[in-house]
Design a protein around this motif. Structure first.
Motif, PDB file in Angstrom:
ATOM      1  N   HIS A   5       0.830  -1.200   0.000  1.00  0.00           N
ATOM      2  CA  HIS A   5       0.000   0.000   0.000  1.00  0.00           C
ATOM      3  C   HIS A   5       0.870   1.258   0.000  1.00  0.00           C
ATOM      4  O   HIS A   5       1.984   1.256   0.534  1.00  0.00           O
ATOM      5  N   LEU A   6       0.335   2.330  -0.561  1.00  0.00           N
ATOM      6  CA  LEU A   6       1.050   3.609  -0.575  1.00  0.00           C
ATOM      7  C   LEU A   6       1.023   4.263   0.803  1.00  0.00           C
ATOM      8  O   LEU A   6      -0.038   4.391   1.416  1.00  0.00           O
ATOM      9  N   ASN A   7       2.190   4.703   1.260  1.00  0.00           N
ATOM     10  CA  ASN A   7       2.231   5.457   2.513  1.00  0.00           C
ATOM     11  C   ASN A   7       1.940   6.937   2.255  1.00  0.00           C
ATOM     12  O   ASN A   7       1.910   7.397   1.113  1.00  0.00           O
ATOM     13  N   ASN A   8       1.714   7.682   3.322  1.00  0.00           N
ATOM     14  CA  ASN A   8       1.333   9.091   3.202  1.00  0.00           C
ATOM     15  C   ASN A   8       2.347   9.907   2.400  1.00  0.00           C
ATOM     16  O   ASN A   8       1.971  10.700   1.533  1.00  0.00           O
ATOM     17  N   GLU A   9       3.627   9.723   2.708  1.00  0.00           N
ATOM     18  CA  GLU A   9       4.647  10.550   2.058  1.00  0.00           C
ATOM     19  C   GLU A   9       4.743  10.226   0.570  1.00  0.00           C
ATOM     20  O   GLU A   9       4.823  11.134  -0.270  1.00  0.00           O
ATOM     21  N   TYR A  10       4.728   8.952   0.246  1.00  0.00           N
ATOM     22  CA  TYR A  10       4.782   8.564  -1.171  1.00  0.00           C
ATOM     23  C   TYR A  10       3.586   9.157  -1.909  1.00  0.00           C
ATOM     24  O   TYR A  10       3.727   9.722  -3.004  1.00  0.00           O
ATOM     25  N   SER A  11       2.409   9.008  -1.321  1.00  0.00           N
ATOM     26  CA  SER A  11       1.190   9.517  -1.935  1.00  0.00           C
ATOM     27  C   SER A  11       1.272  11.023  -2.157  1.00  0.00           C
ATOM     28  O   SER A  11       0.944  11.538  -3.239  1.00  0.00           O
ATOM     29  N   ALA A  12       1.741  11.749  -1.148  1.00  0.00           N
ATOM     30  CA  ALA A  12       1.833  13.212  -1.246  1.00  0.00           C
ATOM     31  C   ALA A  12       2.857  13.645  -2.285  1.00  0.00           C
ATOM     32  O   ALA A  12       2.616  14.587  -3.060  1.00  0.00           O
ATOM     33  N   ARG A  13       3.988  12.975  -2.312  1.00  0.00           N
ATOM     34  CA  ARG A  13       5.011  13.334  -3.316  1.00  0.00           C
ATOM     35  C   ARG A  13       4.530  13.012  -4.727  1.00  0.00           C
ATOM     36  O   ARG A  13       4.784  13.760  -5.672  1.00  0.00           O
ATOM     37  N   LEU A  14       3.838  11.892  -4.863  1.00  0.00           N
ATOM     38  CA  LEU A  14       3.244  11.537  -6.152  1.00  0.00           C
ATOM     39  C   LEU A  14       2.286  12.623  -6.620  1.00  0.00           C
ATOM     40  O   LEU A  14       2.372  13.106  -7.750  1.00  0.00           O
ATOM     41  N   MET A  15       1.367  13.030  -5.748  1.00  0.00           N
ATOM     42  CA  MET A  15       0.379  14.040  -6.119  1.00  0.00           C
ATOM     43  C   MET A  15       1.023  15.397  -6.365  1.00  0.00           C
ATOM     44  O   MET A  15       0.559  16.164  -7.212  1.00  0.00           O
ATOM     45  N   SER A  16       2.115  15.697  -5.670  1.00  0.00           N
ATOM     46  CA  SER A  16       2.811  16.969  -5.912  1.00  0.00           C
ATOM     47  C   SER A  16       3.367  17.031  -7.331  1.00  0.00           C
ATOM     48  O   SER A  16       3.506  18.105  -7.903  1.00  0.00           O
ATOM     49  N   GLU A  17       3.637  15.856  -7.896  1.00  0.00           N
ATOM     50  CA  GLU A  17       4.127  15.787  -9.281  1.00  0.00           C
ATOM     51  C   GLU A  17       2.988  15.716 -10.295  1.00  0.00           C
ATOM     52  O   GLU A  17       3.139  16.158 -11.431  1.00  0.00           O
ATOM     53  N   MET A  18       1.855  15.152  -9.895  1.00  0.00           N
ATOM     54  CA  MET A  18       0.771  14.880 -10.838  1.00  0.00           C
ATOM     55  C   MET A  18      -0.193  16.047 -11.019  1.00  0.00           C
ATOM     56  O   MET A  18      -0.685  16.284 -12.123  1.00  0.00           O
ATOM     57  N   ILE A  19      -0.526  16.756  -9.947  1.00  0.00           N
ATOM     58  CA  ILE A  19      -1.576  17.774 -10.055  1.00  0.00           C
ATOM     59  C   ILE A  19      -1.119  18.941 -10.920  1.00  0.00           C
ATOM     60  O   ILE A  19       0.067  19.181 -11.077  1.00  0.00           O
ATOM     61  N   GLY A  20      -2.113  19.653 -11.467  1.00  0.00           N
ATOM     62  CA  GLY A  20      -1.816  20.796 -12.323  1.00  0.00           C
ATOM     63  C   GLY A  20      -2.933  21.809 -12.258  1.00  0.00           C
ATOM     64  O   GLY A  20      -3.803  21.750 -11.375  1.00  0.00           O
ATOM     65  N   GLU A  21      -2.953  22.696 -13.207  1.00  0.00           N
ATOM     66  CA  GLU A  21      -3.926  23.790 -13.182  1.00  0.00           C
ATOM     67  C   GLU A  21      -5.367  23.303 -13.324  1.00  0.00           C
ATOM     68  O   GLU A  21      -6.307  23.990 -12.938  1.00  0.00           O
ATOM     69  N   ASN A  22      -5.548  22.096 -13.877  1.00  0.00           N
ATOM     70  CA  ASN A  22      -6.908  21.549 -14.024  1.00  0.00           C
ATOM     71  C   ASN A  22      -7.424  20.861 -12.759  1.00  0.00           C
ATOM     72  O   ASN A  22      -8.609  20.540 -12.667  1.00  0.00           O
ATOM     73  N   THR A  23      -6.535  20.616 -11.813  1.00  0.00           N
ATOM     74  CA  THR A  23      -6.906  19.812 -10.650  1.00  0.00           C
ATOM     75  C   THR A  23      -7.807  20.594  -9.697  1.00  0.00           C
ATOM     76  O   THR A  23      -7.491  21.716  -9.309  1.00  0.00           O
ATOM     77  N   LYS A  24      -8.918  19.947  -9.334  1.00  0.00           N
ATOM     78  CA  LYS A  24      -9.910  20.590  -8.460  1.00  0.00           C
ATOM     79  C   LYS A  24      -9.963  19.977  -7.068  1.00  0.00           C
ATOM     80  O   LYS A  24     -10.194  20.685  -6.090  1.00  0.00           O
ATOM     81  N   GLU A  25      -9.784  18.657  -6.972  1.00  0.00           N
ATOM     82  CA  GLU A  25      -9.903  17.992  -5.673  1.00  0.00           C
ATOM     83  C   GLU A  25      -9.046  16.738  -5.614  1.00  0.00           C
ATOM     84  O   GLU A  25      -8.881  16.041  -6.619  1.00  0.00           O
ATOM     85  N   ILE A  26      -8.550  16.459  -4.418  1.00  0.00           N
ATOM     86  CA  ILE A  26      -7.890  15.192  -4.111  1.00  0.00           C
ATOM     87  C   ILE A  26      -8.624  14.565  -2.936  1.00  0.00           C
ATOM     88  O   ILE A  26      -8.910  15.246  -1.946  1.00  0.00           O
ATOM     89  N   VAL A  27      -8.929  13.275  -3.041  1.00  0.00           N
ATOM     90  CA  VAL A  27      -9.493  12.535  -1.914  1.00  0.00           C
ATOM     91  C   VAL A  27      -8.493  11.444  -1.533  1.00  0.00           C
ATOM     92  O   VAL A  27      -8.121  10.609  -2.362  1.00  0.00           O
ATOM     93  N   LEU A  28      -8.072  11.461  -0.277  1.00  0.00           N
ATOM     94  CA  LEU A  28      -7.138  10.457   0.236  1.00  0.00           C
ATOM     95  C   LEU A  28      -7.944   9.250   0.696  1.00  0.00           C
ATOM     96  O   LEU A  28      -8.880   9.381   1.496  1.00  0.00           O
ATOM     97  N   ALA A  29      -7.578   8.073   0.203  1.00  0.00           N
ATOM     98  CA  ALA A  29      -8.422   6.893   0.381  1.00  0.00           C
ATOM     99  C   ALA A  29      -7.675   5.731   1.035  1.00  0.00           C
ATOM    100  O   ALA A  29      -6.444   5.709   1.083  1.00  0.00           O
TER     101      ALA A  29
END
Length: 248
Positions: A178-202
């Motif tokens: 499973h993805l840990n918090n830090e991996y998940s956050a670093r991943l999303m820091s690279e993935m999100i962009g100007e189109n991104t509206k919401e992230i749900v942590l699951a």
């Protein structure tokens, strides 16, 4: 597009995605009674579930998948023994399901044939939990989407402090865990962009994580990367967490 994480965690998972008369249920690891009660509170009926997707064959995801007519069910080949070719989802192929274009992604988990999805209409949604890491191939399809439902399962220090046996800790930590918090956050820091509206942590662990810890880690990583993004929610094992164009 609207989406509703009906339940998320090791005791059962289900998410409903809906647009303009077409609904996709992702996983059914909760009871039929719970499912229908939560949908009813959102203004939906069982008939609003047009398609059912199964991400993998673990009990907290597939427990009550059998309540649906198999004609509605779509998954990867090894997740359901009797699945025919038409109802088989093939990684990195697009399929049209009513209003939705669905791209299936191969994930990395100790299950038979685990998958995630990029679901698109005029908006885009990633659904990805139960994966030990996210491949470079997957990342190509995950950039600058509108919505992300992404695993943030555990805090490593909290996990190591639990009384779980070491083999189980290693299972969670490894590349099919499973993805840990830090991996998940670093991943999303690279993935999100100007189109991104919401992230749900699951799929948060009840023993080895808290909503506060997951959000704190995201906030720390995003600040470190000079990212200003505050539209982050945490999915719940009990409460429905909604997003997209849903209006209360």
């Amino acid at each position: 597009m609207e989406f509703h994480v009906l339940a998320s965690g090791s005791k059962g998972n289900a998410t409903f995605v809906y647009e303009d008369g077409c609904g996709i249920l992702i996983d059914c690891g909760i009871t039929r009674k719970q499912l229908l009660f939560k949908l009813q509170n959102l203004g939906f009926k069982e008939e609003d579930i047009t398609y059912v997707f199964l991400t993998h064959d673990h009990y907290d995801h597939n427990k009550n998948i059998h309540i649906f007519d198999q004609d509605k069910l779509y998954t990867a080949k090894k997740n359901v023994e009797s699945i025919d070719e038409y109802h088989t989802l093939i990684p990195y192929q697009h399929r049209q399901f009513g209003k939705f274009d669905v791209l299936t992604l191969k994930t990395s988990h100790d299950a038979s044939d685990p998958i995630g999805f990029v679901i698109s209409t005029n908006e885009t949604l990633l659904y990805m939990t139960d994966t030990g890491y996210v491949s470079q191939k997957n990342r190509k399809y995950m950039n600058n989407l509108n919505y992300y439902i992404i695993e943030s399962n555990h805090d490593i220090e909290m996990l190591m402090a639990t009384k779980r046996p070491m083999f189980l800790k290693n299972r969670i930590l490894n590349d099919v865990g499973h993805l840990n918090n830090e991996y998940s956050a670093r991943l999303m820091s690279e993935m999100i962009g100007e189109n991104t509206k919401e992230i749900v942590l699951a799929h948060l662990s009840q023993e080895a994580n808290t909503p506060e810890k997951a959000l704190e880690t995201y906030q720390f990583i995003f600040q470190e990367q000079n990212i200003k993004f505050n539209h982050i929610k945490v999915a719940s094992q009990v409460d429905v967490v909604s997003g997209g164009k849903y209006e209360n």
